[in-house]
Design an enzyme around this catalytic site. Sequence first.
Site, PDB file in Angstrom:
ATOM      1  N   ARG A  76      39.240  -1.060 -51.772  1.00  0.00           N
ATOM      2  CA  ARG A  76      37.806  -1.096 -51.577  1.00  0.00           C
ATOM      3  C   ARG A  76      37.171  -0.927 -52.952  1.00  0.00           C
ATOM      4  O   ARG A  76      37.408   0.082 -53.628  1.00  0.00           O
ATOM      5  CB  ARG A  76      37.373   0.047 -50.660  1.00  0.00           C
ATOM      6  CG  ARG A  76      35.896   0.027 -50.404  1.00  0.00           C
ATOM      7  CD  ARG A  76      35.504   1.120 -49.446  1.00  0.00           C
ATOM      8  NE  ARG A  76      34.078   1.089 -49.179  1.00  0.00           N
ATOM      9  CZ  ARG A  76      33.465   1.982 -48.429  1.00  0.00           C
ATOM     10  NH1 ARG A  76      34.145   2.961 -47.870  1.00  0.00           N
ATOM     11  NH2 ARG A  76      32.173   1.887 -48.225  1.00  0.00           N
TER      12      ARG A  76
ATOM     13  N   GLU B 123      36.572  -0.185 -41.911  1.00  0.00           N
ATOM     14  CA  GLU B 123      36.554  -0.894 -43.197  1.00  0.00           C
ATOM     15  C   GLU B 123      37.970  -1.231 -43.665  1.00  0.00           C
ATOM     16  O   GLU B 123      38.213  -2.278 -44.263  1.00  0.00           O
ATOM     17  CB  GLU B 123      35.838  -0.027 -44.244  1.00  0.00           C
ATOM     18  CG  GLU B 123      34.342   0.073 -43.962  1.00  0.00           C
ATOM     19  CD  GLU B 123      33.722   1.413 -44.356  1.00  0.00           C
ATOM     20  OE1 GLU B 123      34.330   2.471 -44.037  1.00  0.00           O
ATOM     21  OE2 GLU B 123      32.660   1.407 -44.969  1.00  0.00           O
TER      22      GLU B 123
ATOM     23  N   GLY C  40      30.551   7.929 -38.689  1.00  0.00           N
ATOM     24  CA  GLY C  40      30.866   9.190 -37.994  1.00  0.00           C
ATOM     25  C   GLY C  40      29.713   9.733 -37.155  1.00  0.00           C
ATOM     26  O   GLY C  40      29.914  10.201 -36.029  1.00  0.00           O
ATOM     27  N   ILE C  41      28.503   9.675 -37.682  1.00  0.00           N
ATOM     28  CA  ILE C  41      27.345  10.178 -36.937  1.00  0.00           C
ATOM     29  C   ILE C  41      26.927   9.162 -35.865  1.00  0.00           C
ATOM     30  O   ILE C  41      26.728   9.512 -34.696  1.00  0.00           O
ATOM     31  CB  ILE C  41      26.157  10.464 -37.889  1.00  0.00           C
ATOM     32  CG1 ILE C  41      26.564  11.504 -38.950  1.00  0.00           C
ATOM     33  CG2 ILE C  41      24.939  10.942 -37.112  1.00  0.00           C
ATOM     34  CD1 ILE C  41      25.537  11.706 -40.064  1.00  0.00           C
TER      35      ILE C  41
ATOM     36  N   ARG D  86      23.160  12.726 -50.606  1.00  0.00           N
ATOM     37  CA  ARG D  86      22.338  11.826 -51.441  1.00  0.00           C
ATOM     38  C   ARG D  86      20.923  11.746 -50.882  1.00  0.00           C
ATOM     39  O   ARG D  86      20.719  11.813 -49.677  1.00  0.00           O
ATOM     40  CB  ARG D  86      22.950  10.426 -51.470  1.00  0.00           C
ATOM     41  CG  ARG D  86      24.226  10.361 -52.271  1.00  0.00           C
ATOM     42  CD  ARG D  86      24.863   8.997 -52.179  1.00  0.00           C
ATOM     43  NE  ARG D  86      26.145   9.052 -51.504  1.00  0.00           N
ATOM     44  CZ  ARG D  86      26.780   8.009 -50.981  1.00  0.00           C
ATOM     45  NH1 ARG D  86      26.264   6.804 -51.053  1.00  0.00           N
ATOM     46  NH2 ARG D  86      27.944   8.166 -50.391  1.00  0.00           N
TER      47      ARG D  86
ATOM     48  N   GLU E 246      28.629   6.937 -34.366  1.00  0.00           N
ATOM     49  CA  GLU E 246      29.601   6.764 -33.285  1.00  0.00           C
ATOM     50  C   GLU E 246      29.703   7.989 -32.383  1.00  0.00           C
ATOM     51  O   GLU E 246      30.106   7.875 -31.226  1.00  0.00           O
ATOM     52  CB  GLU E 246      30.993   6.470 -33.879  1.00  0.00           C
ATOM     53  CG  GLU E 246      31.077   5.115 -34.547  1.00  0.00           C
ATOM     54  CD  GLU E 246      32.272   4.976 -35.482  1.00  0.00           C
ATOM     55  OE1 GLU E 246      33.284   5.666 -35.285  1.00  0.00           O
ATOM     56  OE2 GLU E 246      32.174   4.162 -36.429  1.00  0.00           O
TER      57      GLU E 246
ATOM     58  N   LEU F 194      25.948   5.142 -40.068  1.00  0.00           N
ATOM     59  CA  LEU F 194      25.521   6.525 -40.310  1.00  0.00           C
ATOM     60  C   LEU F 194      26.739   7.433 -40.451  1.00  0.00           C
ATOM     61  O   LEU F 194      27.324   7.872 -39.450  1.00  0.00           O
ATOM     62  CB  LEU F 194      24.635   7.007 -39.157  1.00  0.00           C
ATOM     63  CG  LEU F 194      23.479   6.064 -38.750  1.00  0.00           C
ATOM     64  CD1 LEU F 194      22.764   6.594 -37.512  1.00  0.00           C
ATOM     65  CD2 LEU F 194      22.500   5.877 -39.903  1.00  0.00           C
TER      66      LEU F 194
ATOM     67  N   ASN G  94      41.054   3.406 -50.576  1.00  0.00           N
ATOM     68  CA  ASN G  94      39.600   3.543 -50.606  1.00  0.00           C
ATOM     69  C   ASN G  94      39.308   4.812 -51.404  1.00  0.00           C
ATOM     70  O   ASN G  94      39.293   5.915 -50.871  1.00  0.00           O
ATOM     71  CB  ASN G  94      39.111   3.640 -49.158  1.00  0.00           C
ATOM     72  CG  ASN G  94      37.630   3.883 -49.045  1.00  0.00           C
ATOM     73  OD1 ASN G  94      36.931   4.051 -50.049  1.00  0.00           O
ATOM     74  ND2 ASN G  94      37.135   3.915 -47.810  1.00  0.00           N
TER      75      ASN G  94
ATOM     76  N   HIS H 265      28.071  -0.836 -48.266  1.00  0.00           N
ATOM     77  CA  HIS H 265      28.649  -0.733 -46.910  1.00  0.00           C
ATOM     78  C   HIS H 265      28.960  -2.111 -46.319  1.00  0.00           C
ATOM     79  O   HIS H 265      29.032  -2.279 -45.104  1.00  0.00           O
ATOM     80  CB  HIS H 265      27.712   0.029 -45.946  1.00  0.00           C
ATOM     81  CG  HIS H 265      27.720   1.506 -46.160  1.00  0.00           C
ATOM     82  ND1 HIS H 265      26.593   2.285 -46.058  1.00  0.00           N
ATOM     83  CD2 HIS H 265      28.724   2.356 -46.462  1.00  0.00           C
ATOM     84  CE1 HIS H 265      26.893   3.544 -46.304  1.00  0.00           C
ATOM     85  NE2 HIS H 265      28.176   3.614 -46.556  1.00  0.00           N
TER      86      HIS H 265
ATOM     87  N   ASN I 289      28.762  10.024 -43.846  1.00  0.00           N
ATOM     88  CA  ASN I 289      28.343  10.813 -45.014  1.00  0.00           C
ATOM     89  C   ASN I 289      27.470   9.962 -45.916  1.00  0.00           C
ATOM     90  O   ASN I 289      26.474  10.416 -46.457  1.00  0.00           O
ATOM     91  CB  ASN I 289      29.569  11.304 -45.785  1.00  0.00           C
ATOM     92  CG  ASN I 289      30.207  12.496 -45.100  1.00  0.00           C
ATOM     93  OD1 ASN I 289      29.498  13.378 -44.603  1.00  0.00           O
ATOM     94  ND2 ASN I 289      31.519  12.512 -45.041  1.00  0.00           N
TER      95      ASN I 289
ATOM     96  N   ARG J  45      27.654  17.748 -37.903  1.00  0.00           N
ATOM     97  CA  ARG J  45      28.113  18.649 -36.837  1.00  0.00           C
ATOM     98  C   ARG J  45      27.658  20.078 -37.100  1.00  0.00           C
ATOM     99  O   ARG J  45      27.207  20.778 -36.189  1.00  0.00           O
ATOM    100  CB  ARG J  45      29.649  18.624 -36.725  1.00  0.00           C
ATOM    101  CG  ARG J  45      30.147  17.573 -35.776  1.00  0.00           C
ATOM    102  CD  ARG J  45      31.625  17.397 -35.899  1.00  0.00           C
ATOM    103  NE  ARG J  45      31.981  16.982 -37.252  1.00  0.00           N
ATOM    104  CZ  ARG J  45      33.147  16.477 -37.603  1.00  0.00           C
ATOM    105  NH1 ARG J  45      34.100  16.374 -36.713  1.00  0.00           N
ATOM    106  NH2 ARG J  45      33.390  16.105 -38.833  1.00  0.00           N
TER     107      ARG J  45
HETATM  108  P1  ADP Z   1      32.301   8.867 -44.505  1.00  0.00           P
HETATM  109  O1  ADP Z   1      30.993   8.223 -44.863  1.00  0.00           O
HETATM  110  O2  ADP Z   1      32.763   9.899 -45.491  1.00  0.00           O
HETATM  111  O3  ADP Z   1      33.374   7.889 -44.062  1.00  0.00           O
HETATM  112  P2  ADP Z   1      32.136   9.517 -41.677  1.00  0.00           P
HETATM  113  O4  ADP Z   1      31.771   8.124 -41.270  1.00  0.00           O
HETATM  114  O5  ADP Z   1      33.448  10.047 -41.255  1.00  0.00           O
HETATM  115  O6  ADP Z   1      31.953   9.757 -43.228  1.00  0.00           O
HETATM  116  O7  ADP Z   1      30.972  10.472 -41.100  1.00  0.00           O
HETATM  117  C1  ADP Z   1      30.973  11.841 -41.333  1.00  0.00           C
HETATM  118  C2  ADP Z   1      29.756  12.426 -40.620  1.00  0.00           C
HETATM  119  O8  ADP Z   1      29.915  12.212 -39.205  1.00  0.00           O
HETATM  120  C3  ADP Z   1      29.607  13.926 -40.835  1.00  0.00           C
HETATM  121  O9  ADP Z   1      28.249  14.261 -41.045  1.00  0.00           O
HETATM  122  C4  ADP Z   1      30.076  14.479 -39.497  1.00  0.00           C
HETATM  123  O10 ADP Z   1      29.480  15.716 -39.193  1.00  0.00           O
HETATM  124  C5  ADP Z   1      29.578  13.414 -38.548  1.00  0.00           C
HETATM  125  N1  ADP Z   1      30.211  13.524 -37.241  1.00  0.00           N
HETATM  126  C6  ADP Z   1      31.507  13.323 -36.938  1.00  0.00           C
HETATM  127  N2  ADP Z   1      31.733  13.627 -35.624  1.00  0.00           N
HETATM  128  C7  ADP Z   1      30.553  14.044 -35.113  1.00  0.00           C
HETATM  129  C8  ADP Z   1      30.105  14.496 -33.832  1.00  0.00           C
HETATM  130  N3  ADP Z   1      30.944  14.593 -32.805  1.00  0.00           N
HETATM  131  N4  ADP Z   1      28.813  14.818 -33.696  1.00  0.00           N
HETATM  132  C9  ADP Z   1      27.946  14.744 -34.722  1.00  0.00           C
HETATM  133  N5  ADP Z   1      28.293  14.315 -35.943  1.00  0.00           N
HETATM  134  C10 ADP Z   1      29.575  13.973 -36.148  1.00  0.00           C
END
Ligand code: ADP
Length: 388
Positions: free
Chosen positions: A89, A373, A324-325, A237, A327, A205, A10, A177, A207, A281
């Site tokens: 990907r 993914e 990441g956000i 973005r 979840e 949600l 990816n 996505h 990056n 975070r």
């Molecule tokens: P990508 O789109 O690069 O795959 P991710 O899905 O890993 O990114 O998401 C990254 C985002 O998730 C970042 O903004 C990170 O701060 C946020 N994140 C990860 N863990 C937490 C948490 N425990 N609380 C709040 N935000 C989080």
Amino acid sequence: MSGETVLTLNAGSSSIKFSVYSAAEEPRLEARGQVENLGPAARLRLRRQGAAPEFREIGAADHTVALQAILSRTQDLVDGPEVAGVGHRIAHGGVDFVAPQVLDTETLAKLRALAPLAPLHQPHNLAAVAAAQAAFPEALQIGCFDTAFHRGHPWVNDTFALPRRYYDEGVRRYGFHGLSYHFVIGELARCAPEVAAGRVVVAHLGNGASMCAIRNGRSVASTMGFSALDGLPMGTRCGQLDPGVILYLMEREGMTAPQIADLLYRESGLRGLSGLSHDMRTLEASDSPEAAQAIDYFVFRIRRELGAMAAVLGGIDALVFCGGIGENSAALRARVCAEMAWLGIEIDEARNAGNERDIGTGKVRVMIIPTDEERVIARAVTAALSAR
Ligand code: ADP
């Protein structure tokens, strides 16, 4: 490791992620990793199943160097010739590719021709294909497209109100996505089939961030469009933007296309608004008013799109958070769901705080489904290997 191995790649604009699976009807994850901090001080992070992460400093690394590091690490892990398939990907499958494809010469030529539609992603994706072909010449190379899940969406969600010829030449709302939505709707179909057959909004949600309205398993609307810039604000973005702003930047500030691309892809979103960081975070831990406002804007746009998607679907049966956000941030989810009882969305505070799978208490099922993914790609490769 024995038996056939599947590698997934990816290659994004600022990181390259990879996973290694043992081929099986349901592929078994053996290791996953990524090259972090592409640039002067990159390092390769690898985590084998059940083990602590390992790190290897690889020094100054662009995409080519990073890919070589990943491929040679994979060769160490699995003993080269056993890699039977590599899944990629690929950001853009254009209007034609609605399912995973064997990446033969003809398909690759078509994908190269789509590069102008995804200039920051497609060239890296295709460079990864070339590198993997060189490293594993016997392996089947399979492309999985972020746009594919949306290809059946209705014309009104596919078009812009520009003169027809632009639509005909490919200026459309493709949506992205798709691999994530594909995975999430598959999980939902497994654990709650009656809900998956209904009206679902998935909020991816991370990056990158987008939302998708899904009816009976099919995408009917998404917040991302022609490029991965539209819709929700993201880490760096801008999300939805009045095109008049771009005219202003060109005419009043004399900005060139590459400068504007840099602004919109790398300097905007949560980073631009907070002046602090792209990372949720960091923003949540900060007491700066600008960080708080960046989160306010993110929440506002998600809620607005949720309302719009409920209107498109004629109500919703489930809201699913992933990425990441989505979840991990209970605070963000709570704010998105606040005062949404009119739509049937209410959540349980304790279950939300515990990141549990089911957090809804109202008539709409509200869920957290960690996305994967890479697994979608590994399944596609395994299916192609079995069909050989
Ligand atoms: P990508 O789109 O690069 O795959 P991710 O899905 O890993 O990114 O998401 C990254 C985002 O998730 C970042 O903004 C990170 O701060 C946020 N994140 C990860 N863990 C937490 C948490 N425990 N609380 C709040 N935000 C989080």
